[in-house]
Design an enzyme around this catalytic site. Sequence first.
Site, mmCIF file in Angstrom:
data_model
loop_
_atom_site.group_PDB
_atom_site.id
_atom_site.type_symbol
_atom_site.label_atom_id
_atom_site.label_comp_id
_atom_site.label_asym_id
_atom_site.label_seq_id
_atom_site.Cartn_x
_atom_site.Cartn_y
_atom_site.Cartn_z
ATOM 1 C CB CYS A 1 36.230 199.273 -1.225
ATOM 2 S SG CYS A 1 35.837 197.516 -1.183
ATOM 3 N N GLY B 1 28.739 189.383 -9.757
ATOM 4 C CA GLY B 1 28.733 190.230 -8.562
ATOM 5 C C GLY B 1 27.596 189.955 -7.599
ATOM 6 C CD GLU C 1 22.737 196.375 12.807
ATOM 7 O OE1 GLU C 1 22.249 195.227 12.856
ATOM 8 O OE2 GLU C 1 23.198 196.868 11.765
ATOM 9 C CB THR D 1 30.808 176.029 -12.254
ATOM 10 O OG1 THR D 1 30.777 175.648 -13.644
ATOM 11 C CG2 THR D 1 31.089 177.538 -12.149
ATOM 12 C CE1 TYR E 1 38.390 177.246 -14.962
ATOM 13 C CE2 TYR E 1 37.315 177.693 -17.057
ATOM 14 C CZ TYR E 1 38.270 177.020 -16.323
ATOM 15 O OH TYR E 1 39.101 176.120 -16.945
ATOM 16 N N GLY F 1 34.523 186.137 -7.836
ATOM 17 C CA GLY F 1 34.066 187.404 -7.283
ATOM 18 C C GLY F 1 32.868 187.267 -6.369
ATOM 19 C CG ASP F 2 31.359 190.788 -4.576
ATOM 20 O OD1 ASP F 2 32.444 190.356 -4.133
ATOM 21 O OD2 ASP F 2 31.020 191.989 -4.501
ATOM 22 N N GLY G 1 36.410 192.990 -2.176
ATOM 23 C CA GLY G 1 37.174 193.310 -3.369
ATOM 24 C C GLY G 1 38.488 192.553 -3.459
#
Length: 448
Positions: free
Chosen positions: A42, A113, A180, A273, A279, A282-283, A301
Amino acid sequence: MKIAVIGAVAAGTSAAAKARRTDKDAEIVVFEKDTDISYAGCGLPYYISGVTPTRDKVVMNTAQDFKEKYNVEVRLQHEVTKINKDDKKLSYKNLNSGENGEYQFDKLIISTGASAIKPPFAGLDLENIFTLRSVESADQIKVAVSRQETKKVVIIGAGLIGLEMAEAFSKLGLEVTVVELEDQVLPPFSKEMADLVAEHLKEKGVNLILDDGIDHFEGSGRVEKIVTASGREVEADLALLSIGVKPNSKLAQEAGIEVGETGAIKVNEKLETNVKDIYAAGDCAESTDLLTNKDVWVPLGSTANKQGRTAGENAAGGEAEHYGILKTGITKIFELTAAKTGLGLKEAKAEGIDAAAVKIKAHNHASYYPGTDSIHLRGIFDKENGVIVGAEVIGGDGSDKRIDVLATAVYNRMTADELFQVDLAYAPPYSGPKDAVAILGMVAEKKL
C-alpha cells in the site's frame, strides 16, 4: 513440527512470525518466488512519488533480518510449483539456479497473494505499460518516470490505487489522465460521494475520462497512444493498468484445495482449507462478510495481516479465529480522504434490508479554530430498527477517525440514536460540540 509457508509478503510473514511465537521449536520455512519480502504494498505509490524517500522504507524486512528476528528460513526466488496434499510435500524450483527440490511439511500455510488483472488488449506488449503489485514493479515505474521524455501518463482504472497513483504522478509534474469504464471514480462508492472526489481531481489538474473503457494501445516499441472504446485517442508516454487484481489460487486448486465462487481459497474461521493441516491467508483467501455472513474476497493489507497471524498461530497448534470483515477501506487523494465501511445502499437492498441513505456535511472541528474543513458523511441505516449497516466519508483532516468510529458502530450493530449518544472526545482543534458522527446519528434518527 515442520511448517511451510508459501509467500512472504503481509500474510506470509505475519503467519511465520506468529507460528514462531506459538512454537519456539518448530522448523519454519518460507518460500518466496520474488526478491523482496515483507514489503508495504500500500506504500508503493508514495515510494514512486518520493513522499517515501527510499526503497528500504517500504521493505519492512530482508530475508536475513527475518531470520535473525524470528529464526525463520526464507528461501527467496524459490517458486513452489506443486502441492502434494496426500504426501505432504512441496515441489519447488530455485529460480536462480534452475534446480528443483522438494520439502516435506507437517503444516502448510498458503499465502500466494493476488496478481494484477491484464486483459488481452492489443498493444499490451509495448514498453512503458505497467501494473503495480511489487517493489520491483515500483522500481521499474520510478525509472520510467525519471526519463526526460516521460511527460504524459494514462491510468486505466479509477479505484483506490489508480487514484493514489494519479496523485503520485501529478506530484512528479506529469500530465495525468484517468480512464474508467464506470460512469464515476471509486466504483465501490455511491455516485454522489464519488463525484466529490472527481471534482477535486479536476481541480488538481487530473483529466478524467469516465464511462469509457480501453480498446487498445498504439506505439512503435513504446506506448504512444491509448485508444478508448468510444474511439477517443489519448497521448501517453507511460500507461498504468489499475483495473483490479485476481487471487493467486491456481496452485491450491490444482492440489485439490477448494476454491470459492470469488475465485479465492475457501477457508473457515480458523483459516483452515478443506484439506487437513493446510491453511490459507491473505489476498489468495476468502473472508466472511460480518453483515451478510457470506464468503467475500476483499484483498487488503489489514485483512492479510490478521489472517496471517491467525493461520500462523493455528498451524503451530493454537486455537485462534478470524471473525470476518466489514470491507473497510480508505485512501488519500490529494487533500481529500475517501473511506468506506459496511454495505452500500444497493448492497443492503440486495440483501433484503429496507435501508435508507442519510447524508450530511459537517466541520472537522470547531469553525472558529484555524484549519477548519468540511467532511461529508453518508450512512446507510436499516429503516426497521435504525441500525447502521454502512457508511462513507469524504473530506479533509479528521475523516479517518470518523470512518473508524463508524466502522466500530457497524461492527457493534449500533442504532442511529446510539450513534448520537456515543461519548466522543471534544475540543475545538478536534471536533465540534456535536461531532460529525453524532450529527449523522441525529439526522438519521429524525429521518427514520
